[in-house]
Design an enzyme around this catalytic site. Structure first.
Site, short mmCIF file in Angstrom:
data_model
loop_
_atom_site.label_atom_id
_atom_site.label_comp_id
_atom_site.label_asym_id
_atom_site.label_seq_id
_atom_site.Cartn_x
_atom_site.Cartn_y
_atom_site.Cartn_z
N SER A 106 0.82 -1.21 0.00
CA SER A 106 0.00 0.00 0.00
C SER A 106 0.85 1.26 0.00
O SER A 106 0.35 2.35 -0.25
CB SER A 106 -0.91 0.02 1.23
OG SER A 106 -0.10 0.04 2.41
N GLY A 107 2.14 1.12 0.35
CA GLY A 107 3.00 2.28 0.51
C GLY A 107 2.95 2.88 1.89
O GLY A 107 3.41 4.00 2.12
N THR A 108 2.40 2.14 2.87
CA THR A 108 2.27 2.66 4.23
C THR A 108 3.61 3.11 4.79
O THR A 108 3.69 4.16 5.45
CB THR A 108 1.65 1.59 5.16
OG1 THR A 108 0.36 1.25 4.67
CG2 THR A 108 1.54 2.10 6.57
N ASN A 140 0.87 11.15 12.99
CA ASN A 140 -0.45 10.61 12.66
C ASN A 140 -1.56 11.62 12.90
O ASN A 140 -2.40 11.86 12.02
CB ASN A 140 -0.74 9.35 13.48
CG ASN A 140 0.20 8.21 13.13
OD1 ASN A 140 1.32 8.15 13.63
ND2 ASN A 140 -0.26 7.29 12.29
N ASP A 141 -1.56 12.22 14.08
CA ASP A 141 -2.68 13.07 14.47
C ASP A 141 -2.77 14.36 13.67
O ASP A 141 -3.88 14.88 13.46
CB ASP A 141 -2.58 13.41 15.97
CG ASP A 141 -2.74 12.18 16.85
OD1 ASP A 141 -3.30 11.18 16.35
OD2 ASP A 141 -2.30 12.22 18.01
N SER A 148 -5.62 8.29 4.95
CA SER A 148 -5.09 6.94 5.08
C SER A 148 -4.03 6.78 4.01
O SER A 148 -4.07 7.47 2.98
CB SER A 148 -6.20 5.91 4.86
OG SER A 148 -5.67 4.61 4.62
N THR A 196 8.76 -0.70 -48.89
CA THR A 196 7.79 -1.43 -48.09
C THR A 196 8.26 -2.88 -48.03
O THR A 196 8.76 -3.41 -49.03
CB THR A 196 6.38 -1.35 -48.70
OG1 THR A 196 6.40 -1.88 -50.03
CG2 THR A 196 5.88 0.08 -48.73
N HIS A 197 8.14 -3.52 -46.88
CA HIS A 197 8.69 -4.87 -46.66
C HIS A 197 10.20 -4.89 -46.85
O HIS A 197 10.78 -5.93 -47.18
CB HIS A 197 8.06 -5.90 -47.62
CG HIS A 197 6.57 -5.98 -47.53
ND1 HIS A 197 5.92 -6.82 -46.65
CD2 HIS A 197 5.60 -5.31 -48.20
CE1 HIS A 197 4.61 -6.67 -46.80
NE2 HIS A 197 4.39 -5.76 -47.73
N SER A 327 33.89 0.77 -32.89
CA SER A 327 34.42 -0.59 -32.77
C SER A 327 35.77 -0.57 -32.09
O SER A 327 36.56 0.36 -32.27
CB SER A 327 34.54 -1.23 -34.15
OG SER A 327 35.19 -2.48 -34.06
N SER A 328 36.03 -1.61 -31.32
CA SER A 328 37.34 -1.76 -30.69
C SER A 328 38.33 -2.46 -31.61
O SER A 328 39.51 -2.53 -31.30
CB SER A 328 37.20 -2.56 -29.39
OG SER A 328 36.70 -3.86 -29.68
N LYS A 333 35.18 2.90 -37.83
CA LYS A 333 33.77 2.53 -37.83
C LYS A 333 32.99 3.43 -36.86
O LYS A 333 33.44 3.70 -35.74
CB LYS A 333 33.60 1.07 -37.41
CG LYS A 333 32.18 0.52 -37.59
CD LYS A 333 32.17 -1.00 -37.32
CE LYS A 333 30.81 -1.59 -37.65
NZ LYS A 333 29.78 -1.15 -36.72
N GLU A 340 20.26 3.48 -31.07
CA GLU A 340 20.24 2.23 -30.31
C GLU A 340 19.90 2.47 -28.85
O GLU A 340 19.21 1.65 -28.21
CB GLU A 340 21.60 1.54 -30.45
CG GLU A 340 21.85 1.06 -31.88
CD GLU A 340 23.30 0.71 -32.15
OE1 GLU A 340 24.12 0.81 -31.21
OE2 GLU A 340 23.62 0.35 -33.30
#
Length: 477
Positions: A106-108, A140-141, A148, A196-197, A327-328, A333, A340
């Site tokens: 609940s995250g209480t 609380n009070d 709640s 396309t495709h 690239s290593s 490159k 990405e």
């Protein structure tokens, strides 16, 4: 001062770090949930501060801190309470929120963490002793008056997520869409072949293609706005089960109005508090829109990546900035790294959507969903990742994107899809036969048409004009 102090709550005594502003219930949560080391997100902490501020403001305006209150507060104490809430909202006390994300459902623990920090800071601001056994401003009070966890925590989730979407994600998507639209306008005179495709299709302009991507991002911004719309109703005022026990009848409405005014987002009190307390369907819908945004970003980034492939053995119709060695082992490159990165972020958001959807479906029984902390964490992560990735993509990739007009135009005349414009003249079957023969012989469609005298020269020139293929033809009307 010793390293620890002793506090007592309904479960007995417990040792707490001496300087901590949090109290016994937070300490118990720290000890009970040594799970991930991942705290609840800062945006959620700040939203909790805003909700507590709005709640305290409403209770003040309704006269509930004074008059016949069990523990009345002075005007100075009330102002200190409000100030402490706003300090939490501003991020001044983030380090005082150490509870793990994977806590009570609940995250209480986090709600009480906020209550304790705010109460102790308010005592301090009002000139009292926050280490006193009897707290003049009680977690609380006073801080939790009329509330709640079951209505306060999901309210804070809605506020945090809506703020993050409207302040970071929507602007990032809009700015990126605008940038691509400007690029598209400047590239409207660059002819290229469609695909396309992944196969050759009819011609279009590079501006038309990039304009389509820009429009996608604009629609993604609209979906992000719809994500906000899904969480505008706030559960506050329902207290434990939706009945509103121990709160004033006007409390939920007043808190919602105050939050709407403070944040600038049109939050409203939930229409049905039993639904609002028990279910997180709005958050599921919200993240579903974020998943759609992720789908768009993945698609746009992947298209840019493909169009920038090469430089000699790919399409290379777009020139991407050289940002880092690719690239290593292969000298010189360069890779489409920003594309990405965006695609990985999109994948993560799609995975987060599974978490939110499952938690919404399986976590809600009767009057409470018990998966709220993880739902909040992954939703806020999704917004943050999408906004940051979009901004980086725009600034470090799209802003410097250049068109390679020579590569775009070189493929047009070679394309077998040029035969498409012959359909109205000679029919589909004859045009298909020409395309197959052109592929087999290595000749262009134009060369075969001239060789076979398919059409008179002037008519052929007009029919095979690739620019005419980039728009509807009145001849077909």
């Amino acid at each position: 001062m010793t390293d620890f102090r002793t506090e007592r709550d309904s479960m007995g005594e417990i040792e707490i770090p001496a300087k901590a502003y949090y109290g016994s219930q937070t300490q118990r949560a720290i000890e009970n949930f040594p799970i991930s080391g991942q705290r609840i997100p800062g945006d959620l902490i700040h939203a909790m501060g805003l909700v507590k501020w709005a709640a305290a403001s409403a209770n003040r305006d309704l006269g509930l801190f004074t008059g016949e209150a069990r523990s009345p507060l002075s005007d100075q104490q009330i102002e200190s309470l409000l100030a402490a809430c706003l300090e939490v909202a501003e991020g001044r006390w983030d380090e005082e929120f150490p509870v793990d994300v994977f806590q009570t459902g609940s995250g209480t623990s986090s709600n009480m963490n906020a209550n304790e920090v705010i109460a102790n800071r308010a005592i301090e601001l009002s000139g009292g002793d926050r280490f006193a056994v009897e707290k003049p401003i009680h977690a609380n009070d006073h801080v939790n008056m009329g509330q709640s966890t079951n209505d306060t925590f999901p309210t804070a989730i809605h506020v945090a997520v809506a703020k993050a979407i409207e302040e970071t994600l929507v602007p990032a998507l809009c700015w990126t869409s605008t940038l691509l639209s400007e690029k598209a306008f400047s590239w409207n005179k660059i002819l290229k072949i469609g695909r396309t495709h992944l196969a050759d299709a009819t011609p279009l302009t590079l501006g038309q293609e990039i304009g389509g991507l820009a429009w996608q991002l604009g629609m993604a911004a609209d979906r992000a706005r719809r994500a906000t719309q899904a969480i505008l109703e706030l559960p506050i005022g329902g207290t434990a089960v939706g009945s509103g026990i121990n709160t004033h009848p006007q409390f939920g409405g007043r808190v919602s109005e105050l939050l709407a005014e403070k944040v600038g987002i049109p939050f409203v009190e939930a229409t049905n508090h039993f639904e609002a307390n028990a279910q997180r369907d709005g958050l599921v819908e919200c993240h579903g829109q974020l998943r759609s945004v992720a789908t768009t970003l993945f698609n746009v980034a992947n298209n840019i990546r493909w169009l920038g492939s090469g430089p000699r053995c790919g399409y290379y119709e777009l020139k991407l900035s050289d940002l880092q060695p690719g690239s290593s082992i292969m000298p010189g490159k360069v890779n489409p790294v920003l594309c990405e990165s965006v695609m990985q972020v999109s994948a993560r958001v799609m995975g987060n959507d599974q978490t939110v959807s499952f938690s919404g479906a399986a976590g809600g029984q009767f009057q409470l969903n018990i998966m709220m902390p993880v739902m909040a964490a992954v939703t806020l992560e999704s917004v943050r990742l999408l906004a940051s990735a979009t901004t980086a993509f725009r600034d470090f990739c799209l802003a410097d994107l250049e068109a390679n007009a020579e590569a775009c135009e070189a493929a047009v005349e070679k394309s077998l899809s040029m035969a498409t414009s012959l359909n109205p003249k000679i029919g589909y079957e004859a045009a298909a036969a020409l395309a197959k023969e052109a592929f087999k012989t290595g000749k262009t469609i134009r060369e075969l048409c001239i060789e076979k005298e398919i059409l008179p020269p002037a008519e052929l020139e007009e029919t095979l004009d690739p620019w005419r293929m980039t728009r509807p033809s009145e001849e077909q009307c």
